[in-house]
Design an enzyme around this catalytic site. Sequence first.
Site, short mmCIF file in Angstrom:
data_model
loop_
_atom_site.label_atom_id
_atom_site.label_comp_id
_atom_site.label_asym_id
_atom_site.label_seq_id
_atom_site.Cartn_x
_atom_site.Cartn_y
_atom_site.Cartn_z
CB CYS A 211 -0.99 -0.03 1.18
SG CYS A 211 -2.32 1.19 1.02
CG HIS B 232 -4.06 -3.53 2.23
ND1 HIS B 232 -3.15 -3.09 3.17
CD2 HIS B 232 -4.71 -2.43 1.78
CE1 HIS B 232 -3.25 -1.77 3.29
NE2 HIS B 232 -4.18 -1.35 2.45
CD GLU C 194 -2.13 -6.24 4.71
OE1 GLU C 194 -2.42 -5.07 5.00
OE2 GLU C 194 -1.55 -6.54 3.64
#
Length: 203
Positions: A79, A182, A184
């Site tokens: 990001c 992202h 994650e």
Amino acid sequence: MIAIVDYGAGNLKSVKNALDFLGEDNKITAEPKEILGADKVILPGVGAFGGAMEALCQRGLDEVVKEIAQRGTPLLGICLGLQLMFEESEESPGVKGLGLFKGKIVKIPDRGLKIPHMGWNSIDIAKDSRILRNLGSEPYVYFVHSYYLKTPREEIISAYTEYGERLGIAAERGNVFATQFHPEKSGAVGMEILRNFIGLEQH
């Protein structure tokens, strides 16, 4: 051990949680020695380009990240971390980025779509990427961003997404990797990307 660089920007815990889930030894740290001694390094972040660069520089972590890149240690920007790896950003005119990639960060053009671009979108993988492998056809990932990468070196762009127009959203060269989305927070696809990163050797 994977070092998650702590320079005061958010989303560190979600990156740590994902690595914990994958059973990978990791640590959130602002200590240059720990970062330089790590097997791999992740530069995460949410927020504004200028403030983040100032925070990195105040802690001396800008030079640490550059050294990691030069050493050949696998390095992943996520990001805002992707944005910091470029030379500059329209968000903070006059502020120099880390310059690990040629090019600049520019605002998503207003095409009548909501900005920031927030939510799930498919990505188009543009090259034989070492971390964007085995993701199936039309993988979907999670975004929260108002800016994207623009570079004269198109060969470094590893993925695009369509949002009003075709936007560069991932970059890769040697041991340095970056995603605007992202991993994650991107479910099974994101976990596979992180697994690919974990499995990298020094380049």
